[in-house]
Design a protein around this motif. Sequence first.
Motif, PDB file in Angstrom:
ATOM      1  N   PRO A 272      14.551 118.730  72.283  1.00  0.00           N
ATOM      2  CA  PRO A 272      15.482 117.629  71.994  1.00  0.00           C
ATOM      3  C   PRO A 272      15.820 116.805  73.235  1.00  0.00           C
ATOM      4  CG  PRO A 272      16.200 119.632  70.912  1.00  0.00           C
ATOM      5  CD  PRO A 272      15.048 120.016  71.790  1.00  0.00           C
ATOM      6  N   SER A 273      15.868 115.510  73.028  1.00  0.00           N
ATOM      7  CA  SER A 273      16.043 114.579  74.131  1.00  0.00           C
ATOM      8  C   SER A 273      17.363 113.824  74.022  1.00  0.00           C
ATOM      9  CB  SER A 273      14.888 113.577  74.113  1.00  0.00           C
ATOM     10  OG  SER A 273      15.260 112.386  74.759  1.00  0.00           O
ATOM     11  N   ILE A 274      18.117 113.819  75.095  1.00  0.00           N
ATOM     12  CA  ILE A 274      19.382 113.088  75.092  1.00  0.00           C
ATOM     13  C   ILE A 274      19.126 111.588  74.980  1.00  0.00           C
ATOM     14  CG2 ILE A 274      21.339 112.428  76.541  1.00  0.00           C
ATOM     15  CD1 ILE A 274      21.554 115.272  77.456  1.00  0.00           C
ATOM     16  N   THR A 275      18.149 111.083  75.719  1.00  0.00           N
ATOM     17  CA  THR A 275      17.916 109.637  75.655  1.00  0.00           C
ATOM     18  C   THR A 275      17.571 109.212  74.226  1.00  0.00           C
ATOM     19  OG1 THR A 275      15.648 110.006  76.378  1.00  0.00           O
ATOM     20  CG2 THR A 275      17.204 109.350  78.050  1.00  0.00           C
ATOM     21  N   GLN A 276      16.845 110.063  73.534  1.00  0.00           N
ATOM     22  CA  GLN A 276      16.491 109.731  72.152  1.00  0.00           C
ATOM     23  C   GLN A 276      17.722 109.762  71.250  1.00  0.00           C
ATOM     24  OE1 GLN A 276      13.209 108.828  71.449  1.00  0.00           O
ATOM     25  NE2 GLN A 276      14.305 107.987  69.694  1.00  0.00           N
ATOM     26  N   LEU A 891      27.896 111.951  84.023  1.00  0.00           N
ATOM     27  CA  LEU A 891      27.740 112.815  85.198  1.00  0.00           C
ATOM     28  C   LEU A 891      26.668 113.872  84.945  1.00  0.00           C
ATOM     29  CD1 LEU A 891      29.056 113.645  88.012  1.00  0.00           C
ATOM     30  CD2 LEU A 891      30.193 115.429  86.700  1.00  0.00           C
ATOM     31  N   LEU A 892      26.685 114.444  83.750  1.00  0.00           N
ATOM     32  CA  LEU A 892      25.776 115.551  83.465  1.00  0.00           C
ATOM     33  C   LEU A 892      24.410 115.091  82.973  1.00  0.00           C
ATOM     34  CD1 LEU A 892      28.269 118.082  81.875  1.00  0.00           C
ATOM     35  CD2 LEU A 892      27.460 117.950  84.225  1.00  0.00           C
ATOM     36  N   TYR A 893      24.330 113.855  82.547  1.00  0.00           N
ATOM     37  CA  TYR A 893      23.010 113.335  82.194  1.00  0.00           C
ATOM     38  C   TYR A 893      22.887 111.898  82.676  1.00  0.00           C
ATOM     39  CZ  TYR A 893      18.476 113.408  80.100  1.00  0.00           C
ATOM     40  OH  TYR A 893      17.112 113.403  79.941  1.00  0.00           O
ATOM     41  N   PRO A 894      22.482 111.741  83.928  1.00  0.00           N
ATOM     42  CA  PRO A 894      22.404 110.401  84.515  1.00  0.00           C
ATOM     43  C   PRO A 894      21.433 109.504  83.744  1.00  0.00           C
ATOM     44  CG  PRO A 894      22.162 112.102  86.200  1.00  0.00           C
ATOM     45  CD  PRO A 894      22.083 112.795  84.872  1.00  0.00           C
ATOM     46  N   ARG A 895      21.642 108.201  83.881  1.00  0.00           N
ATOM     47  CA  ARG A 895      20.709 107.233  83.292  1.00  0.00           C
ATOM     48  C   ARG A 895      19.582 106.973  84.286  1.00  0.00           C
ATOM     49  NH1 ARG A 895      23.832 108.112  80.228  1.00  0.00           N
ATOM     50  NH2 ARG A 895      25.266 106.882  78.989  1.00  0.00           N
ATOM     51  N   ALA A 911      15.199 100.596  78.167  1.00  0.00           N
ATOM     52  CA  ALA A 911      15.642 101.894  77.665  1.00  0.00           C
ATOM     53  C   ALA A 911      15.488 102.964  78.743  1.00  0.00           C
ATOM     54  CB  ALA A 911      14.823 102.262  76.440  1.00  0.00           C
ATOM     55  N   PRO A 912      16.527 103.773  78.942  1.00  0.00           N
ATOM     56  CA  PRO A 912      16.410 104.874  79.908  1.00  0.00           C
ATOM     57  C   PRO A 912      15.382 105.899  79.460  1.00  0.00           C
ATOM     58  CG  PRO A 912      18.698 104.459  79.344  1.00  0.00           C
ATOM     59  CD  PRO A 912      17.864 103.690  78.372  1.00  0.00           C
ATOM     60  N   VAL A 913      14.863 106.632  80.415  1.00  0.00           N
ATOM     61  CA  VAL A 913      13.925 107.715  80.108  1.00  0.00           C
ATOM     62  C   VAL A 913      14.573 109.045  80.506  1.00  0.00           C
ATOM     63  CG1 VAL A 913      11.874 106.284  80.376  1.00  0.00           C
ATOM     64  CG2 VAL A 913      12.810 107.497  82.362  1.00  0.00           C
ATOM     65  N   ARG A 914      13.919 110.133  80.113  1.00  0.00           N
ATOM     66  CA  ARG A 914      14.490 111.460  80.384  1.00  0.00           C
ATOM     67  C   ARG A 914      14.547 111.721  81.884  1.00  0.00           C
ATOM     68  NH1 ARG A 914      12.236 115.128  75.447  1.00  0.00           N
ATOM     69  NH2 ARG A 914      13.531 116.690  76.480  1.00  0.00           N
ATOM     70  N   CYS A 915      15.582 112.468  82.265  1.00  0.00           N
ATOM     71  CA  CYS A 915      15.805 112.743  83.688  1.00  0.00           C
ATOM     72  C   CYS A 915      14.878 113.846  84.168  1.00  0.00           C
ATOM     73  CB  CYS A 915      17.247 113.159  83.917  1.00  0.00           C
ATOM     74  SG  CYS A 915      18.349 111.783  83.951  1.00  0.00           S
ATOM     75  N   VAL A1012      18.047 116.118  86.028  1.00  0.00           N
ATOM     76  CA  VAL A1012      18.673 117.349  85.540  1.00  0.00           C
ATOM     77  C   VAL A1012      17.831 118.146  84.561  1.00  0.00           C
ATOM     78  CG1 VAL A1012      21.006 116.486  85.956  1.00  0.00           C
ATOM     79  CG2 VAL A1012      19.942 116.115  83.730  1.00  0.00           C
ATOM     80  N   GLU A1013      16.739 117.575  84.077  1.00  0.00           N
ATOM     81  CA  GLU A1013      15.887 118.383  83.196  1.00  0.00           C
ATOM     82  C   GLU A1013      14.942 119.267  84.003  1.00  0.00           C
ATOM     83  OE1 GLU A1013      14.036 116.744  79.772  1.00  0.00           O
ATOM     84  OE2 GLU A1013      15.786 115.589  79.165  1.00  0.00           O
ATOM     85  N   ASP A1014      14.848 118.979  85.290  1.00  0.00           N
ATOM     86  CA  ASP A1014      13.964 119.779  86.144  1.00  0.00           C
ATOM     87  C   ASP A1014      14.726 120.952  86.748  1.00  0.00           C
ATOM     88  OD1 ASP A1014      12.143 117.829  85.567  1.00  0.00           O
ATOM     89  OD2 ASP A1014      12.307 116.825  87.515  1.00  0.00           O
ATOM     90  N   LYS A1015      13.966 121.807  87.365  1.00  0.00           N
ATOM     91  CA  LYS A1015      14.556 122.911  88.101  1.00  0.00           C
ATOM     92  C   LYS A1015      15.508 122.348  89.158  1.00  0.00           C
ATOM     93  CE  LYS A1015      11.300 125.332  89.808  1.00  0.00           C
ATOM     94  NZ  LYS A1015      10.400 126.237  90.528  1.00  0.00           N
ATOM     95  N   GLY A1016      16.665 122.998  89.339  1.00  0.00           N
ATOM     96  CA  GLY A1016      17.647 122.452  90.265  1.00  0.00           C
ATOM     97  C   GLY A1016      17.207 122.569  91.713  1.00  0.00           C
ATOM     98  N   LEU A1017      17.538 121.542  92.465  1.00  0.00           N
ATOM     99  CA  LEU A1017      17.179 121.539  93.883  1.00  0.00           C
ATOM    100  C   LEU A1017      17.943 122.620  94.633  1.00  0.00           C
ATOM    101  CD1 LEU A1017      15.296 119.467  95.143  1.00  0.00           C
ATOM    102  CD2 LEU A1017      17.300 118.290  96.009  1.00  0.00           C
ATOM    103  N   HIS A1018      19.171 122.832  94.211  1.00  0.00           N
ATOM    104  CA  HIS A1018      20.005 123.846  94.862  1.00  0.00           C
ATOM    105  C   HIS A1018      20.121 125.104  94.008  1.00  0.00           C
ATOM    106  CE1 HIS A1018      21.115 120.851  97.786  1.00  0.00           C
ATOM    107  NE2 HIS A1018      21.397 120.026  96.806  1.00  0.00           N
ATOM    108  N   GLY A1019      19.240 125.229  93.057  1.00  0.00           N
ATOM    109  CA  GLY A1019      19.293 126.366  92.160  1.00  0.00           C
ATOM    110  C   GLY A1019      19.518 125.877  90.745  1.00  0.00           C
ATOM    111  N   GLY A1020      19.185 126.730  89.791  1.00  0.00           N
ATOM    112  CA  GLY A1020      19.378 126.346  88.399  1.00  0.00           C
ATOM    113  C   GLY A1020      18.055 126.087  87.716  1.00  0.00           C
ATOM    114  N   ALA A1021      18.015 126.443  86.443  1.00  0.00           N
ATOM    115  CA  ALA A1021      16.770 126.400  85.687  1.00  0.00           C
ATOM    116  C   ALA A1021      16.448 124.999  85.212  1.00  0.00           C
ATOM    117  CB  ALA A1021      16.890 127.325  84.479  1.00  0.00           C
ATOM    118  N   SER A1022      15.197 124.804  84.848  1.00  0.00           N
ATOM    119  CA  SER A1022      14.815 123.569  84.160  1.00  0.00           C
ATOM    120  C   SER A1022      15.349 123.659  82.727  1.00  0.00           C
ATOM    121  CB  SER A1022      13.306 123.412  84.138  1.00  0.00           C
ATOM    122  OG  SER A1022      12.741 124.364  83.243  1.00  0.00           O
ATOM    123  N   TYR A1023      15.401 122.521  82.095  1.00  0.00           N
ATOM    124  CA  TYR A1023      15.888 122.456  80.706  1.00  0.00           C
ATOM    125  C   TYR A1023      15.031 123.344  79.817  1.00  0.00           C
ATOM    126  CZ  TYR A1023      16.600 120.137  76.122  1.00  0.00           C
ATOM    127  OH  TYR A1023      16.839 119.842  74.808  1.00  0.00           O
TER     128      TYR A1023
END
Length: 1039
Positions: A272-276, A891-895, A911-915, A1012-1023
């Motif tokens: 599922p995509s937020i932009t969609q 904040l949690l899903y940038p454009r 139209a924005p694309v997925r982050c 934010v859909e990718d693996k976090g730079l400072h830690g954290g999983a990909s979507y």
Amino acid sequence: MSQQGYVAAPPYSQAQPGMGGYQGGFGTGPAQPLYGYYGGPPQAFTAPPTGMMKLPVSSAAGMPPPPESSQYNPNVHQNGAHHQRYPAPPAVSASYGQPLQSQYNSMASSAPPPTQQLTNQMSAMNFGNYASGPMQSPPPVSSVAQQPFQTPPPSAMGQPQMPPGAQSPHMSPQMSPPQLQPGNMQMAGQPMTGPPMSGPLMSGQPMTVPPMTGMGRPFPGPPACQPGYPQQAGQFGGNMAGPQPGMPGAFPGAPGGLAGPPQKKLDPDSIPSITQVIEDDQGKQGGKVYKTNLRGQVPPLVTTDFTIEDQGNASPRFIRCTTYSLPCTADLAKQCQVPLASIIKPFASLQKNETPLYVVNHGETGPIRCNRCKAYMCPYMQFIDGGRRYQCGFCNCVNEVPVFYFQHLDHMGQRMDIYERPELSLGSYEFVATMDYCKNNKPPNPPAYIFMIDVSYNNIKSGLVKLICDELKNLLENLPSEEGMESSAIKVGFVTYNKVLHFYNVKSALAQPQMMVVSDTAEMFVPLLDGFLVNYQDSRAVIYNLLDQIPDMFADTNESETVFVPVIQAGVEAFKAAECSGKLFIFHSSMPSAEAPGKLKNRDDKKLVNTEKEKTLFQPQKGVYEQLSKDCVAQGCCVDLFLFPSQYMDIATMADVPSHTGGSVYKYNNFQVETDGEHFLRDLRKDVQKSIGFDAIMRVRTSTGFRATEFFGAIHMNNTTDVEMAAVDCDKAITVEFKHDDALSEETGALMQCALLYTTINGQRRLRIHNLSLNCSLQLSELFKSCETDSLVNFFSKSACRAILNQPLKNVREILVNQTAHMLACYRKNCASPSAASQLILPDAMKVFPVYINSLMKTAPLVGSTELSTDDRAHQRLAIMGMGVEDTQLLLYPRLTPLHNMDVSSEALPAPVRCSEERLSDSGMFLLENGHSMFLWLGQASPPDLIQNIFNLPSLAHLQGNMCALPELDNPLSIKVRSIISGLIEKRANSMKLQIVRQKDKPEMLFRQFLVEDKGLHGGASYMDFLCYVHREIRQLLT
Ligand SMILES: [Zn+2]
């Protein structure tokens, strides 16, 4: 300038009035709820006609006298009036009615299918998953995390069902791939326990989460930690916060059940995509008029551009809810674990074409209120007995109608004057408050703004002081004023300070401003009464004179030490002496290290990150700061901080007062006038001109059966019900959580009324009322259908950011994941059609919820990385606490918007694309913004003509690193790009500094952390990995 030097006048030691000064009703405690049957029929509500009652709130002259029928002439305005009753819970919204489509065909195709098509599939997948038959009411899914953020995480989290990569022997079977083919279910070796599959919906409709699938090999053991990433703790939260074993990086490849070679990477469009979701809602509801006449109606998304017409419920700009259908019982609420909350933004800005709030004046008697629960007159009061009495919709008490307010009822049982009185027909309106609502029974004075400038060495040297003084001349010309007033009623005052404070007498009669210095900061007082707070228009010449002189006066300063607490104390004392409320604008650059109350020491300690004691980094120093917040709130003194740090300054402590007084904190690291000046000035201008109310106290009343229990925001609470705010502006939101204390009725629904008592910028005491009615249901499917993900995310953001003050981050992250899994498992168990456990089935209204929660865990406060500055983390934590739904969503899903291939002749935004990095292209140009940061990203193969058109440079290599604005070039692309950027900066609550980054340059790291859909730079999983993990948790909860 004359200088009087140290003034040894005694402190103004007036007794502090405190909030207890309110007499009469506002703060009256809630009456005992009455649990009787709500006798009336479901409330009839007639929608007012469009365009009626044009009496803008803002004009004092337009204030209605005690209402008379003639004032709103229904014959004039009521063209096209139509009657509507509050209907039964609204029908299933259109999105659930989409025809089913086969997803498998397109998922199996080798080329990624068009996004639109996939989204339809997503909707379709969820269609039919709401149980149409009677609800099963199974026992709670599990007891895990039912008390979020209050108790330590359930021990179960540390147990076998633990994180991917935790090297428990139990893991292998659980991590073994689920099967895609519905007929081939091997759920970790366990038989399906659910009902057998049946019905046509089952044939492969629900989504199957692919990554866990297909490769037939277990997740690999943990690889060595990558360099640069912090070692994470073994529990789930920790794992999520780093590129840990099993999760990121271990993504096994394509799902076995799909066509294509096994190694083929999964198409990310299949999740599922937020932009969609945003685009679909905009397509469906964008540009339309949304009428608020239906109980329990779910509004368009916060990202959708629409117009609101108040027809009996508060506009969603003022109140949004996590769900618009409350579960009838506490048991159901507990079972689904969906938080029941409202996000209230009492001063939200309305669109230009929306009607401002009407002001109702009931004269000396004041607003009409229920005798028992003190709710204010509103559309939920049921008039009976020929109009002589009314029954309160909140507590059911029957009240007499005051003689002056009597009106006959029509054949429908409605008052004849319903459309002449905003309080009978609208969701939001204001009452003029009587003396009973004023401190000490005296009408308030207009508020004051005091500008307090740190003139220590750094600020002089950087040119900041001069910048501020120059800008103030413009700002003061544009102080906010009530509509219809010629000039602002706000008084202004000026203070400069380093180790000592300098007050300025700018009385209009003076030829020159006078300075008075207070060097004894231990017991702060204001050395002058007359001439400190003045009307700007009267004193303009003296003020100009002062602002011209300040930079020169301190030009040779060597003083680098500053005080801080005495500065705020001085502001409070000044307001006290002037008997007014107001705001302090403090421009400060260093940790207050001078000997004075509130002196701070550097207590930054990165070694605490990821330990039990990490929370102390977020906790403010107690003592004098705590008391100061209380003093500020009692006086209605809001504090806005503009910080210009070059190193750690203990923002957790310094921002404590702003975060309890409805204030804002702005931060400009290593400030330089050339690169940050304009950015800072934009923030300052926005801040000064915001619409705002002062000395505010808010109460949320509810109908019987539930009540407000928790409040999150830039607020102060002396008791459990009254939300106190020294000020509340158009961007501040209070998130309120509700709990049941009895059963709710499907018939009567649930009502809430938010009443905010405040002082206008003109010095008038008012009550702002927002009413909202929700549905109640015994069906959990109704609740899930009526959920609003953006509001849920706001609630979770704030509750998590509060929780990290008291708990290890690891626990907080675990609770977030557990609760996500629980909500979705509950949906799956109770509302979805039975299907293979390998299929992840999400409620349509919550299908992008996991993206947000994963992103939340990667925010600076929650990620637990030593690479992030403690001050940045504390700053963002406090900012989140005051945010509304739009702000947390962004904040949690940038454009992320591609700009290289847009139609420059079109008015529309691309139209924005997925982050995600995957959406970038080497020859592309992308704009990314999240309401706080803004980047223009340029691919390394950007065509020269694009670079020429945007930068007037021959190639990307010529670009200077520190550029923060685009040159004004006269070509269509440049014009369009600059207009998009300035439009966004204008639209957002804060200014954003434009940062230009080239692909593969070092600063690109800053940009990448927002993908934010990718693996976090400072830690954290990909979507994708997170979704797989959540899916696995859900499966475990269901077995
Ligand atoms: Zn009542």
